[in-house]
Design an enzyme around this catalytic site. Structure first.
Site, mmCIF file in Angstrom:
data_model
loop_
_atom_site.group_PDB
_atom_site.id
_atom_site.type_symbol
_atom_site.label_atom_id
_atom_site.label_comp_id
_atom_site.label_asym_id
_atom_site.label_seq_id
_atom_site.Cartn_x
_atom_site.Cartn_y
_atom_site.Cartn_z
ATOM 1 N N GLU A 144 -6.136 9.373 -0.499
ATOM 2 C CA GLU A 144 -6.231 8.040 -0.133
ATOM 3 C C GLU A 144 -7.389 7.283 -1.185
ATOM 4 O O GLU A 144 -7.146 6.251 -1.549
ATOM 5 C CB GLU A 144 -6.594 7.598 1.226
ATOM 6 C CG GLU A 144 -5.554 7.987 2.196
ATOM 7 C CD GLU A 144 -4.252 6.812 2.126
ATOM 8 O OE1 GLU A 144 -4.501 5.940 1.339
ATOM 9 O OE2 GLU A 144 -3.272 7.092 2.984
ATOM 10 N N SER B 8 -3.995 0.337 -4.596
ATOM 11 C CA SER B 8 -3.056 -0.888 -3.993
ATOM 12 C C SER B 8 -3.975 -1.785 -3.448
ATOM 13 O O SER B 8 -3.650 -2.889 -2.895
ATOM 14 C CB SER B 8 -2.561 -0.192 -2.722
ATOM 15 O OG SER B 8 -3.258 0.331 -1.775
ATOM 16 N N HIS C 157 0.801 -1.059 0.161
ATOM 17 C CA HIS C 157 -0.025 0.007 0.010
ATOM 18 C C HIS C 157 0.793 1.287 0.217
ATOM 19 O O HIS C 157 0.623 2.023 -0.631
ATOM 20 C CB HIS C 157 -0.619 0.338 1.251
ATOM 21 C CG HIS C 157 -1.559 1.247 1.399
ATOM 22 N ND1 HIS C 157 -2.574 2.042 0.746
ATOM 23 C CD2 HIS C 157 -1.111 2.197 2.370
ATOM 24 C CE1 HIS C 157 -2.917 2.931 1.221
ATOM 25 N NE2 HIS C 157 -1.985 3.310 2.230
ATOM 26 N N HIS D 225 1.091 4.796 -2.753
ATOM 27 C CA HIS D 225 1.603 6.213 -2.479
ATOM 28 C C HIS D 225 2.793 6.575 -3.343
ATOM 29 O O HIS D 225 2.789 7.591 -3.823
ATOM 30 C CB HIS D 225 1.827 6.361 -1.043
ATOM 31 C CG HIS D 225 0.644 6.632 -0.259
ATOM 32 N ND1 HIS D 225 -0.123 7.525 -0.385
ATOM 33 C CD2 HIS D 225 0.014 5.747 0.653
ATOM 34 C CE1 HIS D 225 -1.231 7.571 0.244
ATOM 35 N NE2 HIS D 225 -1.209 6.329 0.999
#
Length: 306
Positions: A209, A228, A163, A168
């Site tokens: 997010e 993700s 993730h 990111h």
């Protein structure tokens, strides 16, 4: 309310120096003694790291851990091609993360620095909210280094390095998305009240997010949490899609443990910058309080938060 620490398993250090990670009863690795020991070792390396004086610790990943990274990377690739916004896809191509082995955080930093000036540091799991955002303001991303349990490589109940990096780092390789993320971090340095900080964190949740954005007529994802997640990336288009609305985004009640049933869509990258980017760049305690008043007037404030 979203905080970076909410999803992470608690970590404690015992008197003998051993580090224990306390996994939830529903975690796939809860009864795997070898996995629990491994998680403790990786968390211990982060806890022992002297941030100011030495490089981020190198983790010698096992063949099984490399296999999990490789499996997820290859399973996500066609989903990214189909569902990710072009801003993310172009950044992902520039960053060129390895797909056959778990990258060290130092390697991620080496790839990111010349693109957008960002770097990665390690964390055992939970990072206090204000510390996490203050680091974002300095173009520094706190990342875990452990991987999800090998029994369920396409699922994780908590953010892992997949993730933190696939989600990111690819995002942060976009100068425009990186600038919005940095602005959120800098905002935290201006805010004195916890209410204002929580509002900024919630807007961050529904953008960086779990943000979605139109590419022409097609709805695409740019949020790290969606991109993700093998499951969520295939489901997001069927959720309730609302227009960008800062009062709604900053106060909406939501469950961090489930797929997000409500998502907020930007009309374009410029629209995202104009609404969310400018909000992060200018928000202060008074502006945050005014948004909460607006949310209350419109009946948006929840009775309770998960």
């Amino acid at each position: 309310m979203f905080t970076e620490g909410q999803l992470y398993s608690p970590v404690t250090t015992h008197e003998d120096g051993t580090v224990e990670v306390h996994l939830a009863d529903t975690h796939p690795g809860r009864d795997d003694a070898q996995y629990l020991q491994r998680r403790g070792e990786i968390a211990g390396a982060a806890l022992a790291w002297d941030r100011g004086n030495v490089p981020v610790p190198t983790i010698v990943y096992t063949p099984q851990e490399h296999a999990v990274w490789s499996r997820v990377s290859h399973e996500l690739a066609p989903l990214h091609a189909r569902f990710a916004h072009r801003e993310y896809l172009e950044a992902k191509e520039r960053l060129g993360l390895p797909t056959g082995h778990v990258p060290q955080l130092a390697e991620v930093s080496e790839r990111l620095l010349p693109l957008t000036g960002w770097s990665y540091v390690c964390a055992p799991g939970l990072v206090p909210l204000r510390d996490f955002y203050a680091d974002l303001g300095g173009r520094t991303f706190n990342s875990t280094q452990y991987l999800r349990h090998g029994a369920e490589p396409l699922y994780t109940p908590e953010p892992d390095i997949i993730h933190e990096v696939i989600g990111h780092a690819n995002q942060l390789a976009s100068p425009r998305l990186a600038a919005i993320t940095e602005a959120a971090g800098r905002a935290s340095l201006r805010l004195e009240t916890d209410e204002a900080m929580k509002l900024v964190a919630d807007v961050f949740w529904f953008s960086i997010e779990f943000g979605v954005m139109y590419d022409g007529d097609d709805l695409k994802a740019y949020g790290a949490g969606i991109l993700s997640s093998y499951g969520e990336i295939q489901e997001f288009a069927d959720m309730e899609i609302r227009d960008l609305d800062l009062a709604d985004m900053g106060t909406l009640n939501y469950d961090i443990t489930a797929y997000q049933p409500v998502l907020f869509a930007a009309r374009s990258m410029t629209h995202l910058e104009d609404v969310v980017g400018d909000f992060f760049a200018t928000v202060d305690d008074d502006a945050a309080a005014a948004l909460r008043v607006e949310a209350g007037r419109r009946g948006l404030l929840p009775l309770a938060r998960h």
